[in-house]
Motif scaffolding. Sequence first.
Motif, PDB file in Angstrom:
ATOM      1  N   THR A  71       9.770  15.225   5.090  1.00 27.78           N
ATOM      2  CA  THR A  71       8.427  15.207   5.694  1.00 27.78           C
ATOM      3  C   THR A  71       7.763  13.872   5.413  1.00 27.78           C
ATOM      4  O   THR A  71       8.202  13.116   4.541  1.00 27.78           O
ATOM      5  N   PRO A  72       6.686  13.549   6.124  1.00 27.13           N
ATOM      6  CA  PRO A  72       5.923  12.356   5.776  1.00 27.13           C
ATOM      7  C   PRO A  72       5.361  12.487   4.363  1.00 27.13           C
ATOM      8  O   PRO A  72       5.185  13.588   3.841  1.00 27.13           O
ATOM      9  N   GLY A  73       5.091  11.360   3.727  1.00 28.42           N
ATOM     10  CA  GLY A  73       4.464  11.382   2.414  1.00 28.42           C
ATOM     11  C   GLY A  73       3.084  12.005   2.499  1.00 28.42           C
ATOM     12  O   GLY A  73       2.362  11.849   3.478  1.00 28.42           O
ATOM     13  N   VAL A  74       2.732  12.739   1.457  1.00 28.72           N
ATOM     14  CA  VAL A  74       1.425  13.396   1.405  1.00 28.72           C
ATOM     15  C   VAL A  74       0.365  12.374   0.987  1.00 28.72           C
ATOM     16  O   VAL A  74       0.571  11.607   0.040  1.00 28.72           O
ATOM     17  N   VAL A  89     -11.098   4.520  -5.364  1.00 27.62           N
ATOM     18  CA  VAL A  89     -10.041   3.526  -5.179  1.00 27.62           C
ATOM     19  C   VAL A  89      -8.827   4.236  -4.589  1.00 27.62           C
ATOM     20  O   VAL A  89      -8.548   5.387  -4.913  1.00 27.62           O
ATOM     21  N   VAL A  90      -8.124   3.567  -3.692  1.00 26.81           N
ATOM     22  CA  VAL A  90      -6.940   4.120  -3.032  1.00 26.81           C
ATOM     23  C   VAL A  90      -5.705   3.426  -3.605  1.00 26.81           C
ATOM     24  O   VAL A  90      -5.623   2.194  -3.609  1.00 26.81           O
ATOM     25  N   VAL A  91      -4.751   4.225  -4.094  1.00 28.88           N
ATOM     26  CA  VAL A  91      -3.586   3.662  -4.771  1.00 28.88           C
ATOM     27  C   VAL A  91      -2.303   4.351  -4.323  1.00 28.88           C
ATOM     28  O   VAL A  91      -2.328   5.447  -3.751  1.00 28.88           O
ATOM     29  N   HIS A  92      -1.170   3.683  -4.614  1.00 28.98           N
ATOM     30  CA  HIS A  92       0.136   4.320  -4.573  1.00 28.98           C
ATOM     31  C   HIS A  92       0.471   4.763  -5.994  1.00 28.98           C
ATOM     32  O   HIS A  92       0.264   3.985  -6.941  1.00 28.98           O
ATOM     33  N   GLY A 119       6.066  14.352  -3.651  1.00 31.33           N
ATOM     34  CA  GLY A 119       5.858  13.898  -2.280  1.00 31.33           C
ATOM     35  C   GLY A 119       4.544  13.224  -1.984  1.00 31.33           C
ATOM     36  O   GLY A 119       4.266  12.884  -0.830  1.00 31.33           O
ATOM     37  N   VAL A 120       3.687  13.015  -2.991  1.00 28.35           N
ATOM     38  CA  VAL A 120       2.421  12.311  -2.759  1.00 28.35           C
ATOM     39  C   VAL A 120       2.698  10.810  -2.838  1.00 28.35           C
ATOM     40  O   VAL A 120       3.143  10.308  -3.874  1.00 28.35           O
ATOM     41  N   THR A 121       2.455  10.102  -1.768  1.00 29.39           N
ATOM     42  CA  THR A 121       2.745   8.664  -1.726  1.00 29.39           C
ATOM     43  C   THR A 121       1.490   7.802  -1.762  1.00 29.39           C
ATOM     44  O   THR A 121       1.580   6.605  -2.030  1.00 29.39           O
ATOM     45  N   THR A 122       0.350   8.386  -1.466  1.00 29.48           N
ATOM     46  CA  THR A 122      -0.913   7.653  -1.477  1.00 29.48           C
ATOM     47  C   THR A 122      -2.006   8.611  -1.911  1.00 29.48           C
ATOM     48  O   THR A 122      -1.998   9.777  -1.521  1.00 29.48           O
ATOM     49  N   LEU A 123      -2.928   8.131  -2.726  1.00 33.04           N
ATOM     50  CA  LEU A 123      -4.024   9.003  -3.130  1.00 33.04           C
ATOM     51  C   LEU A 123      -5.312   8.221  -3.350  1.00 33.04           C
ATOM     52  O   LEU A 123      -5.295   7.035  -3.674  1.00 33.04           O
ATOM     53  N   GLN A 124      -6.414   8.913  -3.100  1.00 36.53           N
ATOM     54  CA  GLN A 124      -7.733   8.344  -3.339  1.00 36.53           C
ATOM     55  C   GLN A 124      -8.296   8.965  -4.623  1.00 36.53           C
ATOM     56  O   GLN A 124      -8.483  10.181  -4.699  1.00 36.53           O
ATOM     57  N   LEU A 164      -4.008  -0.256  -2.875  1.00 40.92           N
ATOM     58  CA  LEU A 164      -3.642  -0.649  -1.523  1.00 40.92           C
ATOM     59  C   LEU A 164      -4.478  -1.843  -1.075  1.00 40.92           C
ATOM     60  O   LEU A 164      -5.710  -1.798  -1.152  1.00 40.92           O
ATOM     61  N   PRO A 165      -3.844  -2.897  -0.583  1.00 41.36           N
ATOM     62  CA  PRO A 165      -4.609  -4.050  -0.096  1.00 41.36           C
ATOM     63  C   PRO A 165      -5.487  -3.665   1.095  1.00 41.36           C
ATOM     64  O   PRO A 165      -5.047  -2.985   2.021  1.00 41.36           O
TER      65      PRO A 165
END
Length: 263
Positions: free
Chosen positions: A97-100, A174-177, A155-160, A189-190
């Motif tokens: 599946t796509p990353g969460v 802040v939004v990070v990997h 499966g979480v690839t990006t989170l705020q 994330l830039p």
Amino acid sequence: MSLGRAIIALVALTAAAATTAAAAPQPPWLVDPFPSVYRAPTAPDLLIRGATVLDGAGHRLEGADVLTHAGKIVAVGSRLRLPPGGREVDGRGRWVTPGVIDIHTHDGVYVLPLTDIDRDSGDVAELSDPNAADTRVENAVNPQDVAFSRALEHGVTTLQILPGSSPIFSGRSVVVHPIRANTVAEMKLPNAPQGFKMACGENPKEQDAGRSRAPSTRMGNVAGYRAAWINAADYERRWDEYRAKVAQGVKADPPKRDLALDT
């Protein structure tokens, strides 16, 4: 003055005005004092073969292949070919599946495991003022929090990461990997959109009622919002006036910075 000279003079004036306007300073609230230094990790080509694939757009593909190059998906289909030197994974009986994307988490500011002792070391919310809009949660994030590796494994690839909801204005997110890193800037994330946490109702009401200060009611919540926005609108107007003067070549002093009103 001849028409030709007038046109030349007009062009020169227009160019000079454009140059001056371009020199107007950027509003301070748009400047990131902690820029990202994230670099996407290198990865060999990877082929996942024969999996059940959910593409994130409502489609389910049975027995499908997924090919990645440099960590990015480049093809989804059947009987895809793996470039030399790549790695193949048997995806039969598995799901892809796509990353969460987790849009609201406190990973990094709540220490895991969260014992009674560790609760005091948490940095989820600044409780000294109901308006903590001047704070940025990234200044409190612990990159070594095991919650990040657990998120990635599931499966979480990006989170705020957001501050907590005790103040009415809790500060910027802040939004990070969730990758292994020594600093938050390496995870960040830039050029990610800036987020902002605002709480309504019970949490700030209960928090401040215990401190015998406003807001201790929903009325106080709304009054606090309105007062902050009125001040922010006035602050923006003063910055607009300053930037307009600079764009016109007029010498002017900038308004005094206010980090809460910046937010």
